[in-house]
Design an enzyme around this catalytic site. Structure first.
Site, PDB file in Angstrom:
ATOM      1  N   ARG A  46       0.849  -1.195   0.000  1.00 53.23           N
ATOM      2  CA  ARG A  46       0.000   0.000   0.000  1.00 53.23           C
ATOM      3  C   ARG A  46       0.885   1.245   0.000  1.00 53.23           C
ATOM      4  O   ARG A  46       0.600   2.232  -0.672  1.00 53.23           O
ATOM      5  CB  ARG A  46      -0.973   0.022   1.199  1.00 53.23           C
ATOM      6  CG  ARG A  46      -1.732   1.343   1.293  1.00 53.23           C
ATOM      7  CD  ARG A  46      -2.974   1.358   2.166  1.00 53.23           C
ATOM      8  NE  ARG A  46      -2.939   0.481   3.304  1.00 53.23           N
ATOM      9  CZ  ARG A  46      -2.204   0.662   4.401  1.00 53.23           C
ATOM     10  NH1 ARG A  46      -1.426   1.734   4.521  1.00 53.23           N
ATOM     11  NH2 ARG A  46      -2.228  -0.210   5.385  1.00 53.23           N
ATOM     12  N   TYR A  98     -17.025  16.385 -15.700  1.00 55.94           N
ATOM     13  CA  TYR A  98     -17.282  14.939 -15.746  1.00 55.94           C
ATOM     14  C   TYR A  98     -18.307  14.594 -14.653  1.00 55.94           C
ATOM     15  O   TYR A  98     -18.158  15.010 -13.499  1.00 55.94           O
ATOM     16  CB  TYR A  98     -15.970  14.193 -15.524  1.00 55.94           C
ATOM     17  CG  TYR A  98     -16.146  12.704 -15.414  1.00 55.94           C
ATOM     18  CD1 TYR A  98     -16.470  11.936 -16.535  1.00 55.94           C
ATOM     19  CD2 TYR A  98     -16.017  12.051 -14.192  1.00 55.94           C
ATOM     20  CE1 TYR A  98     -16.655  10.571 -16.435  1.00 55.94           C
ATOM     21  CE2 TYR A  98     -16.193  10.684 -14.086  1.00 55.94           C
ATOM     22  CZ  TYR A  98     -16.516   9.947 -15.210  1.00 55.94           C
ATOM     23  OH  TYR A  98     -16.697   8.594 -15.104  1.00 55.94           O
ATOM     24  N   ASP A 170      -7.793  18.706 -14.317  1.00 54.31           N
ATOM     25  CA  ASP A 170      -8.075  17.356 -14.826  1.00 54.31           C
ATOM     26  C   ASP A 170      -7.627  17.341 -16.281  1.00 54.31           C
ATOM     27  O   ASP A 170      -8.253  17.935 -17.149  1.00 54.31           O
ATOM     28  CB  ASP A 170      -9.577  17.067 -14.679  1.00 54.31           C
ATOM     29  CG  ASP A 170      -9.967  15.664 -15.163  1.00 54.31           C
ATOM     30  OD1 ASP A 170      -9.222  15.092 -15.979  1.00 54.31           O
ATOM     31  OD2 ASP A 170     -11.026  15.172 -14.741  1.00 54.31           O
ATOM     32  N   LYS A 195      -8.248   6.341 -19.435  1.00 55.76           N
ATOM     33  CA  LYS A 195      -8.565   6.854 -20.761  1.00 55.76           C
ATOM     34  C   LYS A 195      -7.303   6.846 -21.635  1.00 55.76           C
ATOM     35  O   LYS A 195      -6.791   5.790 -21.913  1.00 55.76           O
ATOM     36  CB  LYS A 195      -9.199   8.241 -20.627  1.00 55.76           C
ATOM     37  CG  LYS A 195     -10.256   8.348 -19.499  1.00 55.76           C
ATOM     38  CD  LYS A 195     -11.510   7.549 -19.753  1.00 55.76           C
ATOM     39  CE  LYS A 195     -12.433   7.426 -18.550  1.00 55.76           C
ATOM     40  NZ  LYS A 195     -12.805   8.646 -17.871  1.00 55.76           N
TER      41      LYS A 195
HETATM   42  C1  LIG Z   1     -13.351   9.075 -16.624  1.00 54.84           C
HETATM   43  C2  LIG Z   1     -13.059  10.421 -16.123  1.00 54.84           C
HETATM   44  C3  LIG Z   1     -12.866  10.647 -14.749  1.00 54.84           C
HETATM   45  C4  LIG Z   1     -13.011   9.549 -13.723  1.00 54.84           C
HETATM   46  O1  LIG Z   1     -12.023   8.586 -13.852  1.00 54.84           O
HETATM   47  P1  LIG Z   1     -12.234   7.026 -13.498  1.00 54.84           P
HETATM   48  O2  LIG Z   1     -10.943   6.416 -13.894  1.00 54.84           O
HETATM   49  O3  LIG Z   1     -13.405   6.556 -14.287  1.00 54.84           O
HETATM   50  O4  LIG Z   1     -12.497   6.961 -12.030  1.00 54.84           O
HETATM   51  C5  LIG Z   1     -12.538  11.934 -14.350  1.00 54.84           C
HETATM   52  N1  LIG Z   1     -12.429  12.952 -15.246  1.00 54.84           N
HETATM   53  C6  LIG Z   1     -12.627  12.761 -16.558  1.00 54.84           C
HETATM   54  C7  LIG Z   1     -12.491  13.907 -17.492  1.00 54.84           C
HETATM   55  C8  LIG Z   1     -12.948  11.503 -17.044  1.00 54.84           C
HETATM   56  O5  LIG Z   1     -13.158  11.333 -18.358  1.00 54.84           O
END
Ligand SMILES: *Cc1c(COP(=O)(O)O)cnc(C)c1O
Length: 379
Positions: A46, A98, A170, A195
């Protein structure tokens, strides 16, 4: 080192044990000690794991940061950032956000006494009126999901610095290939590595990258204390994925441009949201802030008809109807019923997420097949 070399070598070294060029998957929870405290830097997975550490170093390198942290999901990474705050603190966030981030903010952290302001940040000057002595964090998503608005990171960073507020970006949609927010003055970069960074739709993961040592220490403390780490198998897959980030992104950008231009000229389409168009309201910022316009776009059909949008989605064959984005394969989505279903209808329609909006994550297939697929679905 140039970016296209960094994806392959940045922060990455052959494994010290046997020289393995790819970091091995250290599938272990614990590490032998010779005497209490007598270990080689790893005590418990962890806290630290060699495969995860290799990935965290690579994340830091890609974003021109000093410290990277890998989490079990993008939301776990956002959760860790929010845990820097305490009850009474306030956050100013992008309004076109998001859906899962919006849900985490409003359904979890509001319960702990944190106050959120959701603000249209197309004009960075809109932000300042919401700043007061309790403001601790500005949360920016750019390009926004799914409306593809572009927020000026440098301008926002100036406001954040002036008021001594942290700025988190983000960077999931743009990836460090297209935009590097730390260089523009942001303090924290967050990714859903699920992604584009992973890039192959085979893992769920989050990342944070920072420059400042004290901030990195606080976030590492939260990562270890709250425990939302990713496992070594996923760390290995993400490391493999980012080695091709630059070639994938180049093709995503090229294909998305072709698709955007095709849709824009199609008689059945009302509006295409893609920051590469001259007529996009934030095109000028996108041109300066980003190296390309990315692989994401959204569109609405003429007449804004829900049934027609669903019909198009059902007819698409190469574009798979699915949640998520940023993988090598093209996906389509219906934000109002999928990614953004957790945002109340009245709220989402205010920012343009109408019932007929279709979002595309344009993959790296041959562009002819993508265009032909859209042609037959729109026919
Ligand atoms: C998918 C996504 C998230 C969340 O991420 P997860 O890996 O699904 O928890 C946050 N911000 C954006 C822009 C996303 O496309």
């Amino acid at each position: 080192m140039k970016f296209n070399t960094k994806t392959i070598h940045g922060g990455q070294k052959p494994d010290p044990a046997y020289g393995a060029v790819m970091p091995p998957i250290y599938q272990t929870s614990t590490y032998a000690q010779t005497t209490p405290g007598g270990h080689k830097g790893f005590e418990y997975s962890r806290s630290h794991n060699p495969t995860r550490q290799a990935l965290e170093n690579a994340f830091a390198s890609l974003e021109n940061g000093s410290y990277g942290l890998a989490f079990g999901s993008g939301l776990a990474a956002i959760d860790a950032v929010l845990k820097l705050l305490k009850s009474g603190d306030e956050v100013i966030s992008t309004n076109d956000l998001y859906g899962g981030t919006y849900r985490l903010f409003t359904k979890i952290f509001e319960n702990f006494g944190i106050k959120f302001h959701f603000v249209g940040m197309n004009q960075a000057s809109n932000i300042e009126q919401y700043i007061n002595k309790n403001t601790k964090l500005i949360w920016v998503e750019t390009p926004t999901n799914p409306m593809m608005n572009i927020i000026d990171i440098s301008e926002t960073a100036k406001i954040a610095k002036k008021h001594d507020v942290l700025l988190a970006v983000d960077n999931t949609f743009a990836t460090p290939y297209l935009q590097q927010p730390l260089d523009l003055g942001a303090d924290i970069i967050m990714h859903s590595a699920t992604k584009y960074l992973g890039g192959h739709s085979d893992l769920v993961m989050g990342a944070l990258v920072v420059k400042d040592k004290a901030l990195a220490d606080r976030l590492y403390f939260i990562q270890n204390a709250s425990g939302a780490i990713c496992g070594p198998q996923d760390a290995f897959l993400a490391l493999r994925g980012i080695k091709t980030l630059h070639v994938r992104m180049q093709r995503h950008c090229e294909n998305a441009k072709t698709v955007a231009e095709f849709l824009n000229a199609h008689p059945k389409i009302e509006t295409v949201y893609w920051p590469g168009f001259d007529h996009h309201p934030n095109h000028d910022i996108a041109k300066v802030q980003m190296k390309g316009f990315g692989g994401m776009l959204s569109f609405v059909t003429k007449g804004n008809d829900y049934k027609e949008a669903i019909n198009i989605i059902e007819k698409l064959k190469v574009f798979t109807l699915a949640e998520s984005l940023g993988g090598i394969e093209s996906l389509c989505g219906h934000p109002a019923s999928m990614t953004h279903a957790s945002i109340p209808k009245s709220e989402r329609e205010k920012v343009g997420v109408v019932d007929s909006l279709i979002r595309l994550s344009v993959g790296i297939e041959d562009e002819t097949d993508l265009i032909n697929d859209l042609k037959q679905a729109l026919a």
